[in-house]
Design an enzyme around this catalytic site. Structure first.
Site, mmCIF file in Angstrom:
data_model
loop_
_atom_site.group_PDB
_atom_site.id
_atom_site.type_symbol
_atom_site.label_atom_id
_atom_site.label_comp_id
_atom_site.label_asym_id
_atom_site.label_seq_id
_atom_site.Cartn_x
_atom_site.Cartn_y
_atom_site.Cartn_z
ATOM 1 N N HIS A 144 13.983 43.471 -20.135
ATOM 2 C CA HIS A 144 13.649 44.518 -19.169
ATOM 3 C C HIS A 144 14.120 44.124 -17.769
ATOM 4 O O HIS A 144 14.737 44.922 -17.055
ATOM 5 C CB HIS A 144 12.137 44.747 -19.184
ATOM 6 C CG HIS A 144 11.646 45.685 -18.130
ATOM 7 N ND1 HIS A 144 11.449 47.024 -18.360
ATOM 8 C CD2 HIS A 144 11.305 45.472 -16.831
ATOM 9 C CE1 HIS A 144 11.015 47.603 -17.244
ATOM 10 N NE2 HIS A 144 10.912 46.677 -16.309
ATOM 11 N N GLU A 145 13.834 42.890 -17.370
ATOM 12 C CA GLU A 145 14.199 42.436 -16.021
ATOM 13 C C GLU A 145 15.714 42.299 -15.873
ATOM 14 O O GLU A 145 16.283 42.650 -14.836
ATOM 15 C CB GLU A 145 13.499 41.115 -15.711
ATOM 16 C CG GLU A 145 11.983 41.223 -15.630
ATOM 17 C CD GLU A 145 11.525 42.222 -14.588
ATOM 18 O OE1 GLU A 145 12.149 42.300 -13.512
ATOM 19 O OE2 GLU A 145 10.551 42.957 -14.848
ATOM 20 N N HIS A 148 17.297 45.641 -15.155
ATOM 21 C CA HIS A 148 17.237 46.054 -13.750
ATOM 22 C C HIS A 148 18.445 45.507 -12.986
ATOM 23 O O HIS A 148 19.043 46.206 -12.160
ATOM 24 C CB HIS A 148 15.957 45.536 -13.097
ATOM 25 C CG HIS A 148 14.748 46.383 -13.354
ATOM 26 N ND1 HIS A 148 14.702 47.730 -13.097
ATOM 27 C CD2 HIS A 148 13.511 46.051 -13.825
ATOM 28 C CE1 HIS A 148 13.492 48.196 -13.406
ATOM 29 N NE2 HIS A 148 12.759 47.197 -13.853
ATOM 30 N N GLU A 201 12.562 52.421 -14.343
ATOM 31 C CA GLU A 201 11.712 51.688 -15.280
ATOM 32 C C GLU A 201 12.044 52.065 -16.721
ATOM 33 O O GLU A 201 12.112 51.213 -17.606
ATOM 34 C CB GLU A 201 10.239 51.959 -14.979
ATOM 35 C CG GLU A 201 9.715 51.227 -13.767
ATOM 36 C CD GLU A 201 9.791 49.720 -13.929
ATOM 37 O OE1 GLU A 201 9.282 49.197 -14.946
ATOM 38 O OE2 GLU A 201 10.371 49.063 -13.064
#
Length: 269
Positions: A144-145, A148, A201
């Protein structure tokens, strides 16, 4: 019928001229295709360099406090998972394979992790220890990070903030009233910043899900991860005013997407 102020139209045109529509990554199996608007004078290299300086400062402070983990079992565990995920980033962004990736662990009770612009990863031991994360769940957080960073959400947010600042300064210079400026700022906040933050997100969830599956980590762990996060976070703010989706909508979106990436995971087993 509402007629926009001519100076406001000129201002909007000037700001748009400094923007360029880009798609920082390929869509992948999860199909992330949203165009992003970036200020051309704020380059990827500039943002990566700025963040690298901040990242090194954070590591230096942690080193002075004796909380920067280098050779502990948890540091080795996080590093091994990160390397597997980083090896899969070319599926979304080939140039990211050449980034100066760094992975560090800080001994802190914070339930936090981050991958900043240019591939600078920090994991806090509290996230792993308090939530008793499995390797698959660590991969879900990290994927997820990393997503980004691949999507340059930080640069996108900076571009929006820069646009608001320019609009305020130029608007004041050409004589648009304070009330109009306040209304414009409110419009930017509710019509741009918050919806796009929710979109960011969601994009990070989906791309992270595929990255972890490609690296051989069970994508179902993303659901159990956010369930743990929700239990640890307590009551959440209303979704409409939140920059993050509620845990229920997030897990629902993940569950709907898992079948798309499960074959990638099964190929690696």
């Amino acid at each position: 019928m509402f007629k926009p102020h001519p100076l406001a139209l000129f201002l909007a045109a000037s700001l748009l001229a400094g923007c360029q529509a880009v798609n920082t990554t390929s869509g992948g199996a999860v199909g992330v295709e949203r165009k992003q608007y970036m200020f051309s004078m704020l380059s990827t290299e500039q943002v990566n360099q700025m963040y690298a300086q901040s990242y090194q400062q954070t590591l230096s402070e942690a080193q002075k406090k004796g909380v920067l983990e280098k050779s502990s079992p948890v540091a080795k565990r996080v590093d091994a998972i990160a390397r597997r995920l980083i090896a899969e980033v070319p599926a979304f962004r080939p140039d990211a394979a050449q980034w100066a990736w760094e992975v560090n662990v800080i001994d802190s009770p914070e339930l936090n992790a981050n991958c900043g612009p240019g591939g600078k990863i920090i994991f806090y031991t509290g996230l792993i220890e308090k939530l008793k994360l499995t390797d698959d769940e660590i991969a879900a957080v990290m994927g997820h990070e990393i997503a980004h960073a691949l999507r340059e959400h930080g640069r996108e947010a900076m571009s929006k903030a820069y646009g608001v600042q320019m609009a305020t300064q130029l608007g004041s210079a050409v004589g648009i009233g304070d009330g109009s400026l306040q209304l414009a700022n409110m419009g930017v906040q509710y019509l741009m910043t918050l919806p796009n933050s929710r979109s960011n997100e969601n994009e990070a969830d989906l791309i992270g899900l595929e990255l972890s599956a490609r690296a051989g980590y069970n994508p179902n762990a993303a659901v159990s991860l956010w369930q743990k996060m929700g239990a640890a976070g307590g009551s959440a703010p209303p979704e409409f005013l939140s920059t993050h989706p509620s845990s229920s909508s997030r897990t629902q979106a993940l569950q709907q997407t898992i079948p798309k990436v499960m074959p990638l995971y099964q190929q690696r087993r």
